[in-house]
Design a protein around this motif. Structure first.
Motif, PDB file in Angstrom:
ATOM      1  N   LEU A 271       6.421   6.962   0.071  1.00 39.90           N
ATOM      2  CA  LEU A 271       5.049   6.497  -0.145  1.00 39.90           C
ATOM      3  C   LEU A 271       4.746   5.174   0.541  1.00 39.90           C
ATOM      4  CD1 LEU A 271       4.650   7.345  -3.949  1.00 39.90           C
ATOM      5  CD2 LEU A 271       3.518   8.479  -2.027  1.00 39.90           C
TER       6      LEU A 271
ATOM      7  N   SER B 261      -6.601   3.508   4.709  1.00 36.22           N
ATOM      8  CA  SER B 261      -5.722   4.478   4.055  1.00 36.22           C
ATOM      9  C   SER B 261      -6.553   5.665   3.592  1.00 36.22           C
ATOM     10  CB  SER B 261      -5.043   3.822   2.847  1.00 36.22           C
ATOM     11  OG  SER B 261      -5.983   3.629   1.792  1.00 36.22           O
TER      12      SER B 261
ATOM     13  N   ASP C  81       0.671   5.466  -0.092  1.00 40.21           N
ATOM     14  CA  ASP C  81      -0.313   6.500   0.230  1.00 40.21           C
ATOM     15  C   ASP C  81       0.380   7.859   0.250  1.00 40.21           C
ATOM     16  OD1 ASP C  81      -2.154   8.255   1.650  1.00 40.21           O
ATOM     17  OD2 ASP C  81      -3.231   6.447   2.245  1.00 40.21           O
ATOM     18  N   ASN C  82      -0.062   8.737  -0.614  1.00 46.52           N
ATOM     19  CA  ASN C  82       0.566  10.051  -0.720  1.00 46.52           C
ATOM     20  C   ASN C  82       0.211  10.942   0.466  1.00 46.52           C
ATOM     21  OD1 ASN C  82       2.026  12.195  -1.946  1.00 46.52           O
ATOM     22  ND2 ASN C  82       0.130  13.020  -2.803  1.00 46.52           N
TER      23      ASN C  82
ATOM     24  N   SER D  90     -10.174   4.180  -0.677  1.00 41.60           N
ATOM     25  CA  SER D  90      -9.454   3.826   0.549  1.00 41.60           C
ATOM     26  C   SER D  90      -9.286   2.309   0.635  1.00 41.60           C
ATOM     27  CB  SER D  90     -10.209   4.331   1.779  1.00 41.60           C
ATOM     28  OG  SER D  90     -10.215   5.744   1.815  1.00 41.60           O
TER      29      SER D  90
ATOM     30  N   ASP E  68      -6.049   8.906  -1.582  1.00 39.16           N
ATOM     31  CA  ASP E  68      -4.893   9.261  -2.407  1.00 39.16           C
ATOM     32  C   ASP E  68      -3.845   8.155  -2.271  1.00 39.16           C
ATOM     33  OD1 ASP E  68      -3.115  10.580  -4.022  1.00 39.16           O
ATOM     34  OD2 ASP E  68      -2.647  12.179  -2.588  1.00 39.16           O
ATOM     35  N   SER E  69      -4.221   6.941  -2.668  1.00 43.42           N
ATOM     36  CA  SER E  69      -3.377   5.776  -2.439  1.00 43.42           C
ATOM     37  C   SER E  69      -3.515   4.793  -3.594  1.00 43.42           C
ATOM     38  CB  SER E  69      -3.766   5.089  -1.123  1.00 43.42           C
ATOM     39  OG  SER E  69      -5.116   4.630  -1.191  1.00 43.42           O
TER      40      SER E  69
ATOM     41  N   LEU F  23       0.838  -1.196   0.000  1.00 45.80           N
ATOM     42  CA  LEU F  23       0.000   0.000   0.000  1.00 45.80           C
ATOM     43  C   LEU F  23       0.877   1.251   0.000  1.00 45.80           C
ATOM     44  CD1 LEU F  23      -2.814   1.319   0.243  1.00 45.80           C
ATOM     45  CD2 LEU F  23      -2.568   1.124   2.737  1.00 45.80           C
TER      46      LEU F  23
ATOM     47  N   LEU G 264       4.096   4.839   6.230  1.00 46.90           N
ATOM     48  CA  LEU G 264       2.897   5.613   6.496  1.00 46.90           C
ATOM     49  C   LEU G 264       2.746   5.955   7.969  1.00 46.90           C
ATOM     50  CD1 LEU G 264       0.357   3.537   4.340  1.00 46.90           C
ATOM     51  CD2 LEU G 264       2.010   5.271   3.606  1.00 46.90           C
TER      52      LEU G 264
ATOM     53  N   ALA H  81      -2.834   7.614  -8.033  1.00 46.38           N
ATOM     54  CA  ALA H  81      -3.867   7.495  -6.993  1.00 46.38           C
ATOM     55  C   ALA H  81      -5.105   6.806  -7.557  1.00 46.38           C
ATOM     56  CB  ALA H  81      -4.221   8.873  -6.441  1.00 46.38           C
TER      57      ALA H  81
END
Length: 516
Positions: free
Chosen positions: A311, A358, A292-293, A389, A361-362, A290, A314, A385
């Motif tokens: 990225l 999340s 995630d920005n 989620s 944006d992932s 995963l 997290l 992206a």
């Protein structure tokens, strides 16, 4: 109407929207199955709060909840409300139980606001008797939504005072091991220090064919290459009602270390529980990490380099943690490295309740891309992206069927000259269970690095003792999860009670209109 009310003095009707004064089925089951009478002692400075309407209102609500719980116990619970005056025996009693007065306002009088649950006969013999009594030193206002859960946890511990046993199944050196490069033993991770303060820990053989019945909670960390016999043992443990916590990982980068025996655990090896995850109604893409920005942590890859967003590392903040579940409620930050994602399988019969998610944006990125990353900025070249989620951790519950419908798998025994097959001697305790006994309770986390010291705690030394200095809530979440599982299905089923604070929305709207 008056005649009916007087004729039914114990009749209670809860008309609140969130059913604030109605007990959950789990609470009713716990108090109905108490093994010994228990006294609840509510230490509350009522006389000192006469000019504190907010505290008095909260105190009244706490007493109401305690009285409802006592009514549901069929005489097994008693309630004693104690107002500890200064220099009194009641104040001494509060101190013996570990309840201290806390100041409400600066320079104001300190008040007592705590709860003790004690076995009645033991409480009479020795007020401060340790394991036979449990204390909630301060009933904080921010706990109100979970008071029913906290009270039941207190009762469950008094009802079963023996330490529960956590069975640890892993090949990693989380519990201490040996580093052949340095030629010395490695210390257990700080998370195990915390667990051992509250639970008895028992190692589970990686080749076991049956989980010891003494084990109350099975903690599986980064399972890989488990034999059919071990998978079957886990399956049957779950079938007979054993509580289970699983840490999976598509790319256990921070666990590139040595097992307890000193063998190397290479990077990039993903977790696997073939057959079991499917029977639990879970899908785990073991080749996807995963990214995630929005939640990306800023890290420094080398000395003198500027921090850059990674990225795959997290920091999950509060608004991505389930606030209606006791495990993640009130936590602020959970740090993790190269986590995966889990989701409910199509057609699953189990309930799937996310604990950690999340941002949108992932994306799920190929795990191979994150192996041996020296420049995290290159990950942005592959990042797109997805706008949805993903679930990182979840609670799985419900009645499930075995992953081994044909019973215990046979074991192939190879001799020097020929091979033969024979079934393992099941014994009287190894009878096959095809469907779970009642509802199961499984917690699944799609990251194992979450347990490593480097992501949540700095460990210092003082007079030979290891002193933790946490900078994230990873350890708190694990302990919350164990506490939740240790209470059984009844305790785990108790959810938040909603909120007592109901603003006058119509009045507020009128005020805003008047201001305009």
């Amino acid at each position: 109407a008056v005649a009916v009310i007087s004729a039914l003095p114990s009749l209670r009707i809860d008309l609140t929207e969130d059913k604030l004064y109605s007990l959950s089925d789990g609470t009713r089951s716990i108090v109905a199955n108490l093994q010994t009478p228990i006294e609840l002692m509510f230490f509350y400075s009522e006389s000192a709060t006469e000019e504190m309407p907010q505290i008095r209102s909260y105190g009244n609500r706490v007493q109401e909840l305690l009285r409802v719980i006592v009514l549901a116990s069929n005489g097994q619970l008693s309630l004693n409300i104690i107002d500890p005056e200064p220099f009194s025996e009641d104040e001494d009693l509060a101190t013996e139980f570990g309840i201290q007065a806390v100041p409400v306002t600066q320079g104001g009088r300190a008040i007592y606001f705590g709860l003790v649950a004690a076995q009645e006969e033991s409480a009479a013999q020795n007020p401060a008797l340790g394991r036979a009594a449990e204390t909630m030193p301060l009933i904080r206002p921010d706990q109100e939504q979970f008071l029913e859960y906290e009270f039941m946890k207190l009762l469950s511990k008094v009802n079963n005072p023996d330490l529960q046993v956590v069975g640890l199944l892993t090949e990693l050196s989380i519990d201490g091991g040996f580093d052949p490069v340095a030629g010395q033993a490695t210390q257990q991770w700080m998370i195990m220090d915390m667990i051992r303060q509250l639970y008895a820990v028992q190692r589970v053989d990686y080749e076991t064919s049956q989980i010891d019945e003494e084990i109350d909670i099975l903690m599986i960390v980064h399972p890989q290459g488990l034999s059919e016999q071990t998978l079957y043992a886990i399956d049957q443990f779950v079938m007979r009602g054993g509580k289970t916590m699983v840490f999976l990982d598509p790319n256990a980068d921070s666990l590139v270390s040595h097992s307890q025996q000193g063998s190397l655990i290479p990077a990039g090896m993903s977790s696997e529980l073939p057959g079991l995850l499917e029977s639990w109604g879970i899908e785990f893409p073991s080749d996807k990490v995963l990214a995630d920005n929005e939640l990306a942590l800023r890290v420094t890859m080398g000395q003198g380099q500027r921090p850059v967003a990674h990225l795959g590392m997290l920091g999950v903040q509060r608004n991505f943690l389930a606030q209606n579940d006791i495990i993640t409620s009130r936590l602020e930050t959970i740090n993790m490295s190269s986590p995966g994602a889990i989701r409910q399988a199509e057609g699953a019969s189990t309930r799937f309740e996310p604990l950690m998610i999340s941002s949108s944006d992932s994306m799920l990125m190929d795990a191979a891309l994150l192996e041996n990353v020296t420049d995290p900025s290159i990950l942005f070249e592959e990042f797109v992206a997805g706008g949805v989620s993903h679930t990182i951790a979840a609670r799985i519950s419900g009645v499930i069927g075995t992953a081994f419908p044909n019973g215990r798998p046979v074991v192939e025994l190879e001799a020097e000259e020929d091979a033969s097959t024979e079934e393992v001697d099941e014994g009287p305790l190894a009878k096959h269970i095809a469907s779970s006994i009642g509802e199961v309770n499984i917690l699944v986390f799609a990251d194992t690095d979450i347990l490593g010291d480097r992501l949540w705690v700095q460990v210092g030394q003082f007079l030979g003792q290891r002193i933790p200095r946490p900078f994230a809530n990873n350890g708190d979440m694990v302990i919350n999860a164990l506490d939740n599982l240790s209470g059984g299905a009844d305790l785990s089923s108790i959810r938040s009670r909603g909120t007592y604070s109901r603003p006058f929305t119509r009045v507020i709207q009128l005020q805003r209109q008047a201001d305009d």
